[in-house]
Design a protein around this motif. Sequence first.
Motif, short mmCIF file in Angstrom:
data_model
loop_
_atom_site.label_atom_id
_atom_site.label_comp_id
_atom_site.label_asym_id
_atom_site.label_seq_id
_atom_site.Cartn_x
_atom_site.Cartn_y
_atom_site.Cartn_z
N LEU A 160 4.78 4.50 -8.93
CA LEU A 160 5.44 3.21 -8.84
C LEU A 160 5.62 2.60 -10.23
O LEU A 160 4.68 2.59 -11.03
CB LEU A 160 4.60 2.26 -7.98
N GLN B 64 -0.36 -4.58 -2.70
CA GLN B 64 -0.46 -3.28 -2.03
C GLN B 64 0.15 -3.32 -0.63
O GLN B 64 0.86 -2.40 -0.23
CB GLN B 64 -1.92 -2.82 -1.95
N GLU B 65 -0.13 -4.39 0.09
CA GLU B 65 0.41 -4.53 1.45
C GLU B 65 1.94 -4.56 1.42
O GLU B 65 2.60 -3.89 2.22
CB GLU B 65 -0.13 -5.82 2.07
N LEU C 218 -2.89 -0.91 -8.73
CA LEU C 218 -1.64 -0.40 -8.17
C LEU C 218 -1.33 1.00 -8.69
O LEU C 218 -0.89 1.87 -7.94
CB LEU C 218 -0.47 -1.35 -8.48
N ILE D 172 3.87 -3.33 -0.93
CA ILE D 172 4.35 -2.01 -1.37
C ILE D 172 4.35 -1.04 -0.19
O ILE D 172 5.31 -0.29 0.02
CB ILE D 172 3.51 -1.49 -2.55
N GLN D 173 3.30 -1.06 0.60
CA GLN D 173 3.23 -0.17 1.76
C GLN D 173 4.29 -0.53 2.80
O GLN D 173 4.90 0.35 3.40
CB GLN D 173 1.83 -0.20 2.37
N GLU D 174 4.54 -1.82 2.98
CA GLU D 174 5.51 -2.24 3.98
C GLU D 174 6.95 -1.97 3.55
O GLU D 174 7.76 -1.50 4.34
CB GLU D 174 5.35 -3.74 4.27
N GLN E 204 8.08 -0.16 0.63
CA GLN E 204 8.36 1.07 -0.12
C GLN E 204 9.34 0.84 -1.27
O GLN E 204 10.39 1.48 -1.34
CB GLN E 204 8.90 2.15 0.83
N CYS F 51 6.94 -12.03 -2.98
CA CYS F 51 5.64 -12.27 -2.33
C CYS F 51 5.12 -13.67 -2.63
O CYS F 51 4.07 -14.05 -2.12
CB CYS F 51 4.62 -11.24 -2.79
N LYS G 177 -3.46 3.59 -6.88
CA LYS G 177 -3.04 3.85 -5.51
C LYS G 177 -1.61 4.38 -5.42
O LYS G 177 -1.29 5.17 -4.54
CB LYS G 177 -3.19 2.59 -4.67
N PHE G 178 -0.73 3.93 -6.32
CA PHE G 178 0.68 4.32 -6.32
C PHE G 178 1.08 4.78 -7.72
O PHE G 178 1.78 4.07 -8.44
CB PHE G 178 1.56 3.13 -5.91
#
Length: 186
Positions: free
Chosen positions: A149, A111-112, A142, A114-116, A118, A101, A145-146
Amino acid sequence: LFMFGHSLGAVHAVRYVMKYPNAPITGIVAPSPATSERLKVSAATRAMGAAMEYLKPHFKTGDIHYRGKIVLGTVAGDLHDIGNKIVGMFFEGGGWEAIDCGVDVSEPQFQEAIQEFQPDAVGMSALLTTTMVNMEEIVRGLKTKFPKLLVIVGGAPVTDAFAARIGADFYSPDPQGALEKLNNIR
């Protein structure tokens, strides 16, 4: 080494640096041995990056399979990326897909990603004591939300005690240790 613009040249450059680590590759460009060493590391990092780009199509064809996926970034406020890039190359060389990133990465940016993508894990680095404190907010956000992870942290000022205090799953002072810890999850 900066002249190696294509991937095959980068592979030769990496071999050269590995075979002759004390070779004076910087010549007139480097006014001191310390500068020479920094230029060698920088050149080797760029060459390795180009070599990894050369190998990526083999991963994408299915000829080589990734062990897993990790999102990497240097935390918000920090613009140093060489350590993060070296760790990313170690991970890719060890069979992991590393999504970088970049630098100055905030919690929403992590977060973006991670969502994209996985990923199986997220890795973050900081080179400065003034920016390593940003890891705490990012890690806690993080983990909220996860929660499953895995988070690995590293960088010059980071320690095991700091990693434990901020809720990171593990810390490594070097790329090889980070790869070994990552391999233990898969």
